[in-house]
Design a protein around this motif. Structure first.
Motif, PDB file in Angstrom:
ATOM      1  N   ALA A  90       0.836  -1.199   0.000  1.00  0.00           N
ATOM      2  CA  ALA A  90       0.000   0.000   0.000  1.00  0.00           C
ATOM      3  C   ALA A  90       0.868   1.246   0.000  1.00  0.00           C
ATOM      4  O   ALA A  90       1.510   1.555   0.991  1.00  0.00           O
ATOM      5  CB  ALA A  90      -0.924   0.009   1.220  1.00  0.00           C
TER       6      ALA A  90
ATOM      7  N   TYR B 271       0.369   5.289  -0.848  1.00  0.00           N
ATOM      8  CA  TYR B 271      -0.714   6.235  -1.070  1.00  0.00           C
ATOM      9  C   TYR B 271      -0.254   7.630  -0.648  1.00  0.00           C
ATOM     10  O   TYR B 271       0.788   7.795  -0.001  1.00  0.00           O
ATOM     11  CB  TYR B 271      -1.961   5.832  -0.294  1.00  0.00           C
ATOM     12  CG  TYR B 271      -1.730   5.712   1.191  1.00  0.00           C
ATOM     13  CD1 TYR B 271      -1.907   6.803   2.037  1.00  0.00           C
ATOM     14  CD2 TYR B 271      -1.316   4.512   1.747  1.00  0.00           C
ATOM     15  CE1 TYR B 271      -1.684   6.697   3.407  1.00  0.00           C
ATOM     16  CE2 TYR B 271      -1.093   4.398   3.108  1.00  0.00           C
ATOM     17  CZ  TYR B 271      -1.280   5.492   3.926  1.00  0.00           C
ATOM     18  OH  TYR B 271      -1.045   5.384   5.270  1.00  0.00           O
ATOM     19  N   TYR B 272      -1.047   8.601  -1.014  1.00  0.00           N
ATOM     20  CA  TYR B 272      -0.768   9.982  -0.643  1.00  0.00           C
ATOM     21  C   TYR B 272      -1.724  10.419   0.464  1.00  0.00           C
ATOM     22  O   TYR B 272      -2.944  10.285   0.320  1.00  0.00           O
ATOM     23  CB  TYR B 272      -0.928  10.921  -1.846  1.00  0.00           C
ATOM     24  CG  TYR B 272       0.229  10.882  -2.809  1.00  0.00           C
ATOM     25  CD1 TYR B 272       1.383  11.622  -2.569  1.00  0.00           C
ATOM     26  CD2 TYR B 272       0.171  10.097  -3.955  1.00  0.00           C
ATOM     27  CE1 TYR B 272       2.451  11.602  -3.460  1.00  0.00           C
ATOM     28  CE2 TYR B 272       1.230  10.069  -4.846  1.00  0.00           C
ATOM     29  CZ  TYR B 272       2.365  10.817  -4.589  1.00  0.00           C
ATOM     30  OH  TYR B 272       3.422  10.786  -5.469  1.00  0.00           O
TER      31      TYR B 272
ATOM     32  N   ASN C 149       4.677   5.335   1.827  1.00  0.00           N
ATOM     33  CA  ASN C 149       4.902   3.968   1.347  1.00  0.00           C
ATOM     34  C   ASN C 149       5.454   3.083   2.449  1.00  0.00           C
ATOM     35  O   ASN C 149       6.091   2.075   2.188  1.00  0.00           O
ATOM     36  CB  ASN C 149       5.842   3.963   0.146  1.00  0.00           C
ATOM     37  CG  ASN C 149       7.146   4.693   0.449  1.00  0.00           C
ATOM     38  OD1 ASN C 149       7.425   5.024   1.590  1.00  0.00           O
ATOM     39  ND2 ASN C 149       7.932   4.941  -0.588  1.00  0.00           N
TER      40      ASN C 149
ATOM     41  N   ASN D   2      -6.363   5.010   4.558  1.00  0.00           N
ATOM     42  CA  ASN D   2      -6.435   5.910   3.411  1.00  0.00           C
ATOM     43  C   ASN D   2      -6.977   5.204   2.178  1.00  0.00           C
ATOM     44  O   ASN D   2      -6.822   3.994   2.008  1.00  0.00           O
ATOM     45  CB  ASN D   2      -5.054   6.494   3.106  1.00  0.00           C
ATOM     46  CG  ASN D   2      -4.599   7.443   4.187  1.00  0.00           C
ATOM     47  OD1 ASN D   2      -4.124   7.034   5.240  1.00  0.00           O
ATOM     48  ND2 ASN D   2      -4.738   8.726   3.945  1.00  0.00           N
TER      49      ASN D   2
ATOM     50  N   ILE E 287      -7.023   4.310  -1.764  1.00  0.00           N
ATOM     51  CA  ILE E 287      -6.082   4.116  -2.862  1.00  0.00           C
ATOM     52  C   ILE E 287      -6.917   3.866  -4.110  1.00  0.00           C
ATOM     53  O   ILE E 287      -7.325   2.733  -4.381  1.00  0.00           O
ATOM     54  CB  ILE E 287      -5.127   2.937  -2.598  1.00  0.00           C
ATOM     55  CG1 ILE E 287      -4.433   3.092  -1.239  1.00  0.00           C
ATOM     56  CG2 ILE E 287      -4.110   2.810  -3.709  1.00  0.00           C
ATOM     57  CD1 ILE E 287      -3.561   1.918  -0.880  1.00  0.00           C
TER      58      ILE E 287
END
Length: 368
Positions: A48, A50-51, A292, A332, A334
């Motif tokens: 996973a 993601y921002y 990350n 979060n 994705i």
């Protein structure tokens, strides 16, 4: 004949009772509801990355409001609105007639005081010569020394006054404090201005701009680590305006001095290059921080999640084809999927289609 009727009546009653009991048994027997068609998917773990997103505000690294240090009238504006200016460049002229007159008066006063000082010095010298021959009273010598000391102090005061007046004359010229861009002038030629109060304009740097945003105090350690490891070419920090991504990556510059006790957050500052002048101070955007570090995480389709009173649930299929509602803690998003922090294990099956028709304990049938 009467006896035959008596024997027949109980038989009829018995038949009626048996019939009614049979109907009641048929009515009381529950009917099994049909299985709800759904689509099930197995829970899997995946890498996973993601921002995380935070609202941010673009601010200038160096910005100053120009205010006059003397009162008067604007006699000249020496720049174009929005132009780039250099340190020391003349920007505004203020009527200097009064301040020049004060300077001339201060110079004249200094000349008078220096003349008085010279005379007092000569008087003191003469009295001291007479004192050597006992030709003058001691009191006159003391008076001459006192007059000399007064003349010295008056001359010093006159010199200090000249410095103050010179400063006022110099302040009639407002210059750029550093290289940058100047805004639209807030005053016109002829406008009356007041020292320290009237805002003339604003000058700010624009070759680099900062973006300030708030992060939870729990993230201080992680952001401190990112600040030490970050490189100018790193894409950990990016900036988004709507759906547009700013082409240059940012670098974390600092964390604020202290945590805000009311919100439990701390201000962080990123610095972005602004070579093409696309950023403007005051803009609002979204800071994107690449995360990350989650490693293998449980990731499920977001459409499998239902919300009730601020909590999130999924329907998990059991061995008997019945589903149970289970609370989950979400992470979060994705894309169309979302990370599940707590509540699910890899290999369990959850409903992703037909969720709106489910409730606790319902039997489901997987559609084809």
């Amino acid at each position: 004949m009467f006896l035959n009727k008596m024997k027949y009546y109980p038989a009829a009653v018995l038949f009626a009772l048996l019939t009614s009991c049979g109907d009641k048994n048929q009515q009381q027997q529950p009917t099994q509801p049909p299985a709800v068609p759904v689509t099930l998917t197995a829970v899997k773990s995946a890498q996973a990355a993601y921002y995380e997103e935070y609202p941010g505000t673009v601010v200038a690294l160096n910005e100053i409001e120009l205010r006059p240090q003397v009162s008067g009238f604007i006699t000249g504006i020496h720049f174009k609105d929005g132009a780039r200016v250099r340190k020391g460049q003349l920007l505004y002229s203020i009527d200097a007639q009064l301040y020049n007159a004060n300077y001339d008066q201060a110079v004249a006063n200094l000349n008078v005081q220096e003349a008085n000082l010279a005379r007092a010095q000569k008087d003191a010298d003469r009295y001291h010569e007479l004192e050597k021959n006992d030709a003058v009273a001691k009191q006159l010598v003391d008076n001459a020394d006192a007059a000399l000391e007064v003349a010295k102090r008056q001359a010093e005061a006159a010199k200090a006054n000249i410095k103050g007046v010179q400063t006022s004359v110099r302040y009639t010229k407002v210059v750029a404090p550093f290289d940058g861009v100047i805004g639209i002038s807030a005053v016109k030629v002829g406008a009356a201005i007041t020292a320290g109060q009237t805002v003339l304009n604003t000058v700010s740097t624009d070759n680099q701009l900062a973006v300030d945003f708030n992060v939870d105090q729990k993230e201080i350690y992680r952001f401190s680590t990112l600040m030490k490891k970050a490189k100018s070419s790193d894409s950990t920090f990016t900036l988004k305006f709507g759906t547009d991504i700013y082409p240059e990556a940012g670098k974390i510059a600092l964390l604020d001095r202290a945590v805000d006790p009311q919100t439990g957050t701390i201000k962080a500052r990123l610095v972005f290059p602004n070579k093409e002048n696309r950023l403007r101070a005051g803009m609002s955007g979204t800071v994107r921080v690449l995360n990350n570090a989650a490693g293998n995480s449980i990731v499920i389709p977001y459409k499998a999640v239902t919300e009730q009173l601020g909590e999130f649930f999924v329907y998990v299929a059991g061995d008997s084809s019945k589903v149970s509602q289970r609370r989950v803690v979400l992470g979060n998003a994705i894309g169309s999927d979302i990370i599940v922090k707590e509540g699910l294990k890899e290999g369990e099956k959850i409903a992703v289609e037909g969720v709106q028709n489910l409730r606790e304990g319902v039997t489901v049938a997987e559609g084809k």
